[in-house]
Design an enzyme around this catalytic site. Structure first.
Site, PDB file in Angstrom:
ATOM      1  N   GLU A 175      -5.471   3.785   0.921  1.00  0.00           N
ATOM      2  CA  GLU A 175      -5.154   5.457   0.919  1.00  0.00           C
ATOM      3  C   GLU A 175      -4.104   5.876   1.839  1.00  0.00           C
ATOM      4  O   GLU A 175      -3.281   6.620   1.527  1.00  0.00           O
ATOM      5  CB  GLU A 175      -6.308   6.243   0.869  1.00  0.00           C
ATOM      6  CG  GLU A 175      -6.370   7.678   1.104  1.00  0.00           C
ATOM      7  CD  GLU A 175      -6.082   8.232  -0.275  1.00  0.00           C
ATOM      8  OE1 GLU A 175      -5.403   9.400  -0.526  1.00  0.00           O
ATOM      9  OE2 GLU A 175      -6.359   7.633  -1.257  1.00  0.00           O
TER      10      GLU A 175
ATOM     11  N   VAL B 297       1.680   5.041  10.865  1.00  0.00           N
ATOM     12  CA  VAL B 297       2.337   4.539  12.401  1.00  0.00           C
ATOM     13  C   VAL B 297       3.071   5.615  13.245  1.00  0.00           C
ATOM     14  O   VAL B 297       3.958   6.324  12.355  1.00  0.00           O
ATOM     15  CB  VAL B 297       3.137   3.155  12.353  1.00  0.00           C
ATOM     16  CG1 VAL B 297       3.566   2.788  13.765  1.00  0.00           C
ATOM     17  CG2 VAL B 297       2.285   2.066  11.688  1.00  0.00           C
TER      18      VAL B 297
ATOM     19  N   GLY C  53       6.175  -3.853  14.439  1.00  0.00           N
ATOM     20  CA  GLY C  53       5.161  -4.674  13.831  1.00  0.00           C
ATOM     21  C   GLY C  53       3.881  -4.325  13.800  1.00  0.00           C
ATOM     22  O   GLY C  53       2.976  -4.956  13.206  1.00  0.00           O
TER      23      GLY C  53
ATOM     24  N   GLY D  30       2.826  -1.529  11.623  1.00  0.00           N
ATOM     25  CA  GLY D  30       2.493  -1.507  10.140  1.00  0.00           C
ATOM     26  C   GLY D  30       2.274  -2.763   9.510  1.00  0.00           C
ATOM     27  O   GLY D  30       1.545  -3.000   8.945  1.00  0.00           O
TER      28      GLY D  30
ATOM     29  N   ASN E 164      10.238   7.829   0.859  1.00  0.00           N
ATOM     30  CA  ASN E 164       9.981   7.062   2.193  1.00  0.00           C
ATOM     31  C   ASN E 164      10.514   5.571   2.019  1.00  0.00           C
ATOM     32  O   ASN E 164       9.961   4.506   1.723  1.00  0.00           O
ATOM     33  CB  ASN E 164       8.591   7.071   2.270  1.00  0.00           C
ATOM     34  CG  ASN E 164       8.267   6.574   3.749  1.00  0.00           C
ATOM     35  OD1 ASN E 164       9.057   5.852   4.366  1.00  0.00           O
ATOM     36  ND2 ASN E 164       6.970   6.857   4.093  1.00  0.00           N
TER      37      ASN E 164
ATOM     38  N   TYR F 213       7.487  -2.591   2.152  1.00  0.00           N
ATOM     39  CA  TYR F 213       6.653  -3.258   1.361  1.00  0.00           C
ATOM     40  C   TYR F 213       7.233  -4.333   0.473  1.00  0.00           C
ATOM     41  O   TYR F 213       6.639  -5.313   0.023  1.00  0.00           O
ATOM     42  CB  TYR F 213       5.982  -2.285   0.476  1.00  0.00           C
ATOM     43  CG  TYR F 213       5.467  -1.007   1.201  1.00  0.00           C
ATOM     44  CD1 TYR F 213       4.572  -1.272   2.366  1.00  0.00           C
ATOM     45  CD2 TYR F 213       5.511   0.213   0.819  1.00  0.00           C
ATOM     46  CE1 TYR F 213       3.962  -0.388   3.063  1.00  0.00           C
ATOM     47  CE2 TYR F 213       4.572   1.244   1.395  1.00  0.00           C
ATOM     48  CZ  TYR F 213       4.056   1.031   2.417  1.00  0.00           C
ATOM     49  OH  TYR F 213       3.357   1.832   3.132  1.00  0.00           O
TER      50      TYR F 213
END
Length: 167
Positions: A90, A94, A102, A104, A131, A138
């Site tokens: 959800e 950071v 490092g 995240g 973002n 990701y």
């Protein structure tokens, strides 16, 4: 001050962390450009929903030394196609001084480990389209965007209206 990624420690949140969890949620809301009042979360609700008789979610907190620098809130979902539970992330946040160190990565890796340990088939989450820092992160870890899906939400007055509408 954040120095090196090797100092990151991830811990499961406890009831005594509720004020910190609330503060991190409010910082996330500000980062996500929420309008005043859009995140009315309070400690009582967090205590009940996270640490009550039937917890709705789990929280991990990232520390550098003794300083809390981020959090991840997640819960189980289910994939009918896989026939397995999954994890829905959800929130992952950071604090700005700890970014690109490092933190995240450590939070997301711990979520992945939990998913594997629990026999989950996948981990899902959403990210705001603006973002780019998060999106590129990701993609670097092997996640792929689900561009063919659109998220819908029913909340507030629309939720109540729909629930109470006559057939």
């Amino acid at each position: 001050m954040i120095t090196t990624p090797g100092e990151t420690r991830i811990a499961a949140a406890t009831k005594r962390d509720v004020p910190l969890i609330r503060q991190l949620i409010l910082e996330l809301a500000e980062y996500e450009r929420a309008k005043p009042g859009e995140a009315p979360v309070n400690e009582e609700d967090l205590t009940t929903t996270l640490f009550g008789d039937s917890p709705a979610a789990e929280v991990l907190i990232a520390y550098v030394g003794d300083e809390p620098v981020g959090f991840a809130l997640f819960f189980h979902n289910y994939s009918t196609w896989l026939g397995k539970r999954g994890i829905y992330l959800e929130d992952l946040f950071v604090r700005p001084p700890a970014r690109k160190h490092g933190v995240g990565f450590a939070l997301l890796r711990e979520i992945a480990r939990i998913a594997v340990d629990r026999g989950c088939g996948r981990v899902d989450w959403s990210v705001l389209t603006w973002n780019e820092l998060a999106i590129s992160f990701y993609k670097r870890i092997g996640a792929r965007p689900m561009d063919e899906w659109t998220i819908f939400r029913l909340t507030g007055e629309a939720l109540t209206s729909f629930a109470l509408a006559e057939r």
